[in-house]
Enzyme design. Structure first.
Site, mmCIF file in Angstrom:
data_model
loop_
_atom_site.group_PDB
_atom_site.id
_atom_site.type_symbol
_atom_site.label_atom_id
_atom_site.label_comp_id
_atom_site.label_asym_id
_atom_site.label_seq_id
_atom_site.Cartn_x
_atom_site.Cartn_y
_atom_site.Cartn_z
ATOM 1 N N SER A 127 0.690 -1.173 0.016
ATOM 2 C CA SER A 127 0.050 -0.075 -0.181
ATOM 3 C C SER A 127 0.801 1.468 0.105
ATOM 4 C CB SER A 127 -0.970 0.099 1.222
ATOM 5 O OG SER A 127 -1.444 1.113 1.360
ATOM 6 N N TYR A 152 -2.170 -0.184 10.152
ATOM 7 C CA TYR A 152 -2.472 -0.822 8.747
ATOM 8 C C TYR A 152 -1.322 -0.685 7.916
ATOM 9 C CZ TYR A 152 -4.004 -1.193 3.852
ATOM 10 O OH TYR A 152 -3.966 -1.457 2.388
#
Length: 334
Positions: A127, A152
């Site tokens: 990501s 995350y």
């Protein structure tokens, strides 16, 4: 060739499965169908795939160690694409254990399956969030990414480290893709375009963080899929020019690569909102709010490696992409 796609009921996973089925591959898709967002949307994505003769769906959680081991023993995959993860920056602040279970424990179960059963190439989703506190733009795979600002992001960085370790120790070819703000038809309800569209149509205020002073490298789903398909078929080779004195963060003497996959053209958040207003024919009511914990002010992908090595070039403008999304949203939700 049989390909495993994890997160097959997800936004990217379902679209990638569809594309690979069209190319004649056999696809086994797994997903735990959790309720982080609307399960009915996930099931609707799967219905597009389940009538295909070369697609099989198995409801399975990556964190299920025994189930994952049995899957790999039975199926003998040649390629694996890992798109399953507990997503969302803000939710990771509220529920950290969900991210450790899915993104860390689940990922090691996947690596072990690949290691023991001769998988020729593992492609996994990372990501843009890994860039964390970086402010030098555009974000490059050569940059240091040791300062994540959400759990995350930390779990995605962990995936990259784990994948490199398996590439080094066991010769497992792995490629990590840092996705940048993917949007489009069948997208996730927790993403900005989806949330804003729903709120504008319902004449509810939209929450605009950092008072609108945000930029995102919005990347249309078809461009993302095009990139993943190109990468999947090319097994990474060791970079024998890598030096221990000056390591290359994006490659290794092991069969390991990291790429950014984005639009290479950041868009102001307010421009995205105005584009949505034009496509919907309605004016947004805006609630201006401060920066949220875990958020970054801007993302901007340097995709020069992907352009040079694979001829990757995003083709969809934000105006076209939002138009396609709005058409889908109105058709799907009536």
């Amino acid at each position: 060739m049989t390909i495993l796609i994890t997160g097959a009921a997800g936004f990217i996973g379902a679209q990638l499965s569809k594309r690979l089925l069209e190319q004649g591959f056999d696809i086994v898709g797994i997903d735990n169908l959790n309720d982080y967002y609307d399960v009915n949307l996930k099931k609707a994505r799967l219905r597009q795939l389940e009538n295909q003769p070369h697609f099989r769906f198995i409801q399975l959680d990556l964190a299920d160690r025994a189930g994952m081991a049995e899957l790999f023993e039975r199926e003998k995959f040649k390629r694996v694409v890992n798109l399953a993860a507990q997503a969302g920056v803000r939710y990771s602040i509220e529920n950290p254990y969900a991210y450790v279970d899915s993104n860390v424990v689940g990922f090691v179960n996947l690596l072990e399956g690949c290691r023991h059963h001769g998988v020729e190439h593992l492609v996994f989703a990372s990501s843009s969030s890994v860039y964390g506190l970086n402010t030098k733009m555009p974000f490059s795979v050569q940059h240091n990414v040791d300062h994540p600002i959400s759990l995350y992001a930390a779990t995605k960085k962990t995936n990259e480290l784990m994948a490199h370790t398996y590439a080094h120790l066991y010769g497992l070819p792995t490629t990590g893709l840092r996705f940048f703000t993917v949007y489009g038809p069948w997208g996730r309800p927790d993403m900005a375009c989806f949330k804003f569209t729903k709120a504008i149509l319902e004449e509810q205020p939209i929450e605009v963080y950092n008072y609108g002073r945000m930029q995102r490298d919005f990347t249309y789903i078809d461009d993302i899929i095009e990139g993943v398909v190109k990468i999947l078929d090319r097994v990474p080779e060791p970079n024998l020019k890598c030096s221990s004195n000056s390591p290359d963060p994006s490659s290794s003497t092991a069969p390991y690569r990291i790429y950014n996959i984005g639009n290479n053209q950041p868009v102001e958040l307010m421009y995205c909102i105005h584009t949505l207003e034009n496509a919907l024919g309605k004016t947004a009511k805006m609630q201006m709010l401060p920066m949220q914990p875990g958020d970054v002010r801007a993302t901007y992908a340097d995709i020069s490696d992907l352009e040079r090595e694979f001829g990757f070039k995003p083709r969809t403008t934000i105006e076209e992409g939002i138009g396609h999304f709005v058409d889908w949203y109105r058709n799907y939700y009536g």
